[in-house]
Scaffold this motif. Structure first.
Motif, PDB file in Angstrom:
ATOM      1  N   LEU A 215      28.518   1.446   3.330  1.00  0.00           N
ATOM      2  CA  LEU A 215      28.988   0.261   4.058  1.00  0.00           C
ATOM      3  C   LEU A 215      27.954  -0.855   3.988  1.00  0.00           C
ATOM      4  N   ASN A 216      26.691  -0.511   4.216  1.00  0.00           N
ATOM      5  CA  ASN A 216      25.638  -1.528   4.178  1.00  0.00           C
ATOM      6  C   ASN A 216      25.514  -2.152   2.798  1.00  0.00           C
ATOM      7  N   GLU A 217      25.638  -1.322   1.747  1.00  0.00           N
ATOM      8  CA  GLU A 217      25.551  -1.836   0.378  1.00  0.00           C
ATOM      9  C   GLU A 217      26.734  -2.746   0.066  1.00  0.00           C
ATOM     10  N   GLN A 218      27.936  -2.287   0.417  1.00  0.00           N
ATOM     11  CA  GLN A 218      29.139  -3.043   0.102  1.00  0.00           C
ATOM     12  C   GLN A 218      29.213  -4.340   0.908  1.00  0.00           C
ATOM     13  N   LEU A 219      28.820  -4.278   2.162  1.00  0.00           N
ATOM     14  CA  LEU A 219      28.855  -5.477   2.997  1.00  0.00           C
ATOM     15  C   LEU A 219      27.901  -6.538   2.454  1.00  0.00           C
ATOM     16  N   LYS A 220      26.750  -6.118   1.971  1.00  0.00           N
ATOM     17  CA  LYS A 220      25.792  -7.055   1.393  1.00  0.00           C
ATOM     18  C   LYS A 220      26.377  -7.755   0.176  1.00  0.00           C
ATOM     19  N   VAL A 221      27.056  -6.980  -0.676  1.00  0.00           N
ATOM     20  CA  VAL A 221      27.676  -7.547  -1.885  1.00  0.00           C
ATOM     21  C   VAL A 221      28.794  -8.516  -1.520  1.00  0.00           C
ATOM     22  N   LEU A 222      29.661  -8.110  -0.591  1.00  0.00           N
ATOM     23  CA  LEU A 222      30.798  -8.952  -0.216  1.00  0.00           C
ATOM     24  C   LEU A 222      30.359 -10.220   0.506  1.00  0.00           C
ATOM     25  N   MET A 223      29.298 -10.145   1.291  1.00  0.00           N
ATOM     26  CA  MET A 223      28.792 -11.352   1.941  1.00  0.00           C
ATOM     27  C   MET A 223      28.244 -12.343   0.919  1.00  0.00           C
ATOM     28  N   ALA A 224      27.596 -11.817  -0.119  1.00  0.00           N
ATOM     29  CA  ALA A 224      27.103 -12.691  -1.195  1.00  0.00           C
ATOM     30  C   ALA A 224      28.266 -13.369  -1.911  1.00  0.00           C
ATOM     31  N   LEU A 225      29.338 -12.604  -2.170  1.00  0.00           N
ATOM     32  CA  LEU A 225      30.530 -13.188  -2.800  1.00  0.00           C
ATOM     33  C   LEU A 225      31.180 -14.214  -1.886  1.00  0.00           C
ATOM     34  N   SER A 226      31.198 -13.905  -0.592  1.00  0.00           N
ATOM     35  CA  SER A 226      31.792 -14.827   0.371  1.00  0.00           C
ATOM     36  C   SER A 226      31.037 -16.157   0.399  1.00  0.00           C
ATOM     37  N   ARG A 227      29.710 -16.086   0.347  1.00  0.00           N
ATOM     38  CA  ARG A 227      28.907 -17.318   0.317  1.00  0.00           C
ATOM     39  C   ARG A 227      29.136 -18.080  -0.987  1.00  0.00           C
ATOM     40  N   ARG A 228      29.211 -17.346  -2.094  1.00  0.00           N
ATOM     41  CA  ARG A 228      29.387 -18.015  -3.384  1.00  0.00           C
ATOM     42  C   ARG A 228      30.746 -18.686  -3.497  1.00  0.00           C
ATOM     43  N   ASP A 229      31.794 -17.963  -3.091  1.00  0.00           N
ATOM     44  CA  ASP A 229      33.156 -18.479  -3.233  1.00  0.00           C
ATOM     45  C   ASP A 229      33.630 -19.269  -2.025  1.00  0.00           C
ATOM     46  N   GLU A 230      32.811 -19.271  -0.955  1.00  0.00           N
ATOM     47  CA  GLU A 230      33.175 -19.962   0.280  1.00  0.00           C
ATOM     48  C   GLU A 230      34.535 -19.497   0.795  1.00  0.00           C
ATOM     49  N   CYS A 231      34.695 -18.193   0.842  1.00  0.00           N
ATOM     50  CA  CYS A 231      35.937 -17.614   1.358  1.00  0.00           C
ATOM     51  C   CYS A 231      35.591 -16.629   2.476  1.00  0.00           C
TER      52      CYS A 231
END
Length: 368
Positions: A215-231
């Motif tokens: 969960l910690n690994e996946q959340l870190k990745v998805l938060m980075a994508l969220s910041r990049r894509d602004e979604c």
């Protein structure tokens, strides 16, 4: 065309041994072509020879550029294999006009390298072709000049060597094919085992869901994508109501069984393949919904609440119902705030606390 040397080096570092052999071989051929072309220019040799080596240099640059792009990697490998076999080897030998020992050594070395990276079909094509090529060139040299440049032999024995030498080469290539296939098979089995071990490290053994570590690994990745894509990225934190009472009433074995049943309900309530369900610990679960805003997240959370209630798993120790119920907290990360994974999970926990404080068996959303 410009070769990106540092990208080429990074490409070699992250790929398998076989691909690296092909890449390094391509680089060596390119370096050889460049040096030979420069020497021929200095020696004022015939222009067609200079053009030939210049063409080889351009081909290797094209192969290198194609290999750097993942979508063209297979094409680049095929071009390297067939190009080296059908173009570079024969013409290289014919430019020198004979099959001297150094020429044979060169051909055998490159052929070994080709067999390491070639597919089984490619091997069955390139090895006989090169053997036939050697038979033809060796025979031509003997009958044209009455000698065989590999070793001086008189009389009819020359025909014996014209046939045996390429056949021995094919036999050697056969050994390479066998050993390479065996290595590839063992390497593939090892990769599959490593992937299984990696999956086991990510999976909660009781429920079959992803575990807290992943969960910690996946959340870190998805938060980075969220910041990049602004979604948006929504997190649902789910807790079984009065689960301690359930364990006290029914025992821990039945408690574990109920955790499995609830985890299956949550998993089936999440409809998109891109969404992930985790066991956070004890009776607590987490769902990550990428590119899902608060409104859509509430729909998913309410579906989980309703589906668990409708499953009617008996729970006489509950203080709000006769069946197991869950409380859900929702927080949506907008991709703009400077937050850590722990702070996002903490926001979800606060939303869960609001749901429990408000009477349980419901979803509450935290807005910040």
């Amino acid at each position: 065309m410009k070769i990106r040397i540092f990208e080429y080096i990074r490409f070699v570092k992250k790929h398998s041994f076989g691909v690296n052999v092909m890449v390094l071989l391509n680089l060596l051929v390119g370096v050889e072509a460049a040096i030979t072309m420069i020497l021929y220019i200095i020696l004022a040799a015939r222009m067609e020879i200079v053009l030939f080596w210049g063409s080889i240099l351009i081909l290797t640059i094209v192969f290198a550029e194609l290999a750097l792009h993942e979508r063209y990697e297979r094409l680049a490998r095929a071009l390297m294999v067939y190009g080296t076999t059908f173009v570079l080897l024969p013409v290289w030998a014919l430019v020198y006009g004979c099959v001297a020992m150094i020429s044979v050594f060169y051909i055998v070395t490159i052929l070994f390298a080709l067999n390491v990276v070639a597919t089984r079909l490619q091997r069955f094509i390139i090895n006989p072709v090169v053997a036939l090529f050697m038979i033809g060139v060796m025979g031509h040299e003997y009958y044209a000049h009455n000698y065989l440049v590999i070793m001086p032999i008189e009389g009819d024995l020359v025909l014996y060597y014209i046939i045996i030498t390429p056949l021995a080469l094919m036999l050697g290539m056969g050994v390479v094919v066998y050993m390479t296939d065996r290595y590839k098979h063992e390497h593939q089995l090892l990769e599959e085992k490593n992937e299984e071990l990696l999956q086991l490290m990510r999976i909660d053994t009781l429920t079959g869901l992803y575990n807290k570590k992943f969960l910690n690994e996946q959340l870190k990745v998805l938060m980075a994508l969220s910041r990049r894509d602004e979604c948006p990225l929504s997190i649902l934190v789910i807790d079984i109501d009065f689960f301690k009472n359930y364990n006290d009433m029914y025992g821990h074995i039945q408690g574990d069984q109920s955790l499995v049943e609830v985890s299956e309900i949550i998993n089936h309530s999440v409809l998109r393949q891109s969404d992930s369900v985790f066991r956070f610990g004890g009776e607590e679960f987490v769902v990550l919904l990428y590119n899902v805003g608060s409104e859509s997240g509430e729909i998913v959370g309410q579906r989980i609440v309703d589906n668990v209630r409708e499953a009617r798993i008996k729970h006489i120790g509950s203080e709000i119902a006769e069946y197991i119920t869950v409380s859900v907290g929702l927080f949506t990360y907008d991709g703009k705030k400077d937050m850590t994974t722990n702070s996002v999970i903490r926001m979800g926990d606060e939303a869960l606390y609001m749901a429990k404080k408000g009477g349980r068996d419901q979803i509450c959303t935290l807005y910040v």
